[in-house]
Design a protein around this motif. Structure first.
Motif, mmCIF file in Angstrom:
data_model
loop_
_atom_site.group_PDB
_atom_site.id
_atom_site.type_symbol
_atom_site.label_atom_id
_atom_site.label_comp_id
_atom_site.label_asym_id
_atom_site.label_seq_id
_atom_site.Cartn_x
_atom_site.Cartn_y
_atom_site.Cartn_z
ATOM 1 N N ARG A 1 8.149 -3.931 7.387
ATOM 2 C CA ARG A 1 6.905 -3.827 6.630
ATOM 3 C C ARG A 1 6.104 -2.616 7.095
ATOM 4 O O ARG A 1 5.515 -1.887 6.276
ATOM 5 C CB ARG A 1 6.082 -5.111 6.810
ATOM 6 C CG ARG A 1 4.712 -5.095 6.125
ATOM 7 C CD ARG A 1 4.831 -4.829 4.641
ATOM 8 N NE ARG A 1 3.508 -4.857 3.994
ATOM 9 C CZ ARG A 1 3.282 -4.400 2.780
ATOM 10 N NH1 ARG A 1 4.270 -3.864 2.074
ATOM 11 N NH2 ARG A 1 2.076 -4.473 2.265
ATOM 12 N N THR A 2 6.088 -2.380 8.416
ATOM 13 C CA THR A 2 5.413 -1.204 8.955
ATOM 14 C C THR A 2 6.035 0.075 8.406
ATOM 15 O O THR A 2 5.326 1.006 7.994
ATOM 16 C CB THR A 2 5.494 -1.204 10.493
ATOM 17 O OG1 THR A 2 4.778 -2.328 11.006
ATOM 18 C CG2 THR A 2 4.906 0.073 11.074
ATOM 19 N N HIS B 1 -5.044 3.633 5.076
ATOM 20 C CA HIS B 1 -6.081 2.608 5.032
ATOM 21 C C HIS B 1 -6.117 1.742 6.286
ATOM 22 O O HIS B 1 -6.968 0.869 6.411
ATOM 23 C CB HIS B 1 -5.903 1.722 3.792
ATOM 24 C CG HIS B 1 -4.592 0.986 3.775
ATOM 25 N ND1 HIS B 1 -3.437 1.560 3.274
ATOM 26 C CD2 HIS B 1 -4.246 -0.255 4.205
ATOM 27 C CE1 HIS B 1 -2.446 0.691 3.376
ATOM 28 N NE2 HIS B 1 -2.907 -0.416 3.948
ATOM 29 N N ASP B 2 -5.162 1.977 7.203
ATOM 30 C CA ASP B 2 -5.129 1.213 8.460
ATOM 31 C C ASP B 2 -4.546 2.098 9.560
ATOM 32 O O ASP B 2 -3.368 1.984 9.913
ATOM 33 C CB ASP B 2 -4.285 -0.051 8.295
ATOM 34 C CG ASP B 2 -4.401 -0.986 9.500
ATOM 35 O OD1 ASP B 2 -5.057 -0.609 10.493
ATOM 36 O OD2 ASP B 2 -3.818 -2.089 9.450
ATOM 37 N N PRO B 3 -5.354 2.997 10.131
ATOM 38 C CA PRO B 3 -4.856 3.951 11.126
ATOM 39 C C PRO B 3 -4.260 3.313 12.377
ATOM 40 O O PRO B 3 -3.561 3.990 13.136
ATOM 41 C CB PRO B 3 -6.114 4.770 11.475
ATOM 42 C CG PRO B 3 -7.004 4.639 10.291
ATOM 43 C CD PRO B 3 -6.768 3.250 9.791
ATOM 44 N N ALA B 4 -4.532 2.023 12.609
ATOM 45 C CA ALA B 4 -3.942 1.353 13.776
ATOM 46 C C ALA B 4 -2.421 1.252 13.643
ATOM 47 O O ALA B 4 -1.711 1.082 14.636
ATOM 48 C CB ALA B 4 -4.545 -0.036 13.953
ATOM 49 N N ILE B 5 -1.910 1.356 12.412
ATOM 50 C CA ILE B 5 -0.466 1.338 12.171
ATOM 51 C C ILE B 5 0.025 2.781 12.163
ATOM 52 O O ILE B 5 -0.333 3.557 11.273
ATOM 53 C CB ILE B 5 -0.124 0.653 10.842
ATOM 54 C CG1 ILE B 5 -0.645 -0.785 10.821
ATOM 55 C CG2 ILE B 5 1.380 0.678 10.603
ATOM 56 C CD1 ILE B 5 -0.443 -1.491 9.508
ATOM 57 N N SER B 6 0.825 3.139 13.142
ATOM 58 C CA SER B 6 1.281 4.524 13.250
ATOM 59 C C SER B 6 2.597 4.574 14.011
ATOM 60 O O SER B 6 3.019 3.590 14.612
ATOM 61 C CB SER B 6 0.228 5.371 13.975
ATOM 62 O OG SER B 6 -0.005 4.867 15.283
ATOM 63 N N GLU B 7 3.234 5.731 13.984
ATOM 64 C CA GLU B 7 4.440 5.939 14.770
ATOM 65 C C GLU B 7 4.547 7.401 15.174
ATOM 66 O O GLU B 7 4.145 8.300 14.434
ATOM 67 C CB GLU B 7 5.698 5.490 14.019
ATOM 68 C CG GLU B 7 6.067 6.308 12.812
ATOM 69 C CD GLU B 7 7.365 5.846 12.173
ATOM 70 O OE1 GLU B 7 7.972 4.873 12.640
ATOM 71 O OE2 GLU B 7 7.775 6.483 11.179
#
Length: 212
Positions: free
Chosen positions: A16-17, A92-98
């Motif tokens: 999903r990420t 919309h959700d910068p906490a999700i990153s790689e």
């Protein structure tokens, strides 16, 4: 089964990420602020090493964000504190990153395969245990009772709570050979002893009375 469920849940989260990053991903430049290594050991004493870096970046909107990422050893060694590196985050959700492109997708696929394999193994074990228990119940309820003479014990590679496990072997009054489940050596009768076994009429398998 528990392993398969946990691996499947993590795989679903990682995939999903990866999907969110593919659809809403925005490129940014991050600064590595710290890094650390986590060491652990499994039940067999094998060491597991995990590498992490902490990165800080400024998204297009909103306050500065600090995130922690699991990375490969090669990537870890290439990113000492103070290094700037490309990073992709969900708009919309910068906490999700790689930091490593495609890592979430790869992790999700690998864990998905492991979850599927774990489920197959779990179902196979459940089928085997079910057949075994069914035979034992039939023998206990309406099996033929026979005397048997102990012919020996077989050492196994299995340990339970640190104790080596053994199987008892015998030949019953009808001349049929049999063997028990796993037991500690001290609870097994010596060779030559006479024991009682219950024979499942459907499978022909004999069960030592201590297993019922």
């Amino acid at each position: 089964m528990l392993f398969a469920l946990i691996a499947g849940a993590i795989a679903s989260h990682e995939l999903r990420t990866a999907e969110l990053l593919d659809i809403y991903g925005i490129e940014a430049t991050a600064t590595i602020t710290a890094r650390d290594i986590r060491r652990s050991r499994d039940s067999e004493g094998n060491e597991r090493v995990e590498y992490y870096v902490t990165a800080r970046f400024q998204p297009a909107t909103g306050p500065e964000v600090t995130t922690r990422h699991s990375v490969s050893r090669t990537r870890y060694e290439a990113l000492p504190p103070g290094t700037e590196t490309p990073l992709r985050y969900v708009g919309h959700d910068p906490a999700i990153s790689e930091i490593e492109p495609g890592r979430a997708a790869l992790t999700g696929r690998i864990l998905g395969w492991l979850a599927a394999a774990g489920m197959v193994v779990a179902l196979g074990i459940a089928f085997w245990v079910g057949r075994r228990k069914a035979s034992l119940f039939r023998a206990a309820r309406r099996g033929e009772v026979r005397q048997a003479r102990v012919t020996g014990r077989v050492v196994t590679n299995t340990r339970i709570n640190g104790h080596r496990q053994y199987r008892l072997t015998w030949t019953d009054a009808a001349g049929s050979a049999g063997r028990s489940g796993l037991f500690r050596a001290e609870v097994l009768p010596p060779e030559g002893s006479v024991i009682v076994v219950y024979v499942d009429g459907r499978s022909g398998r004999g069960w030592w009375e201590e297993e019922l």
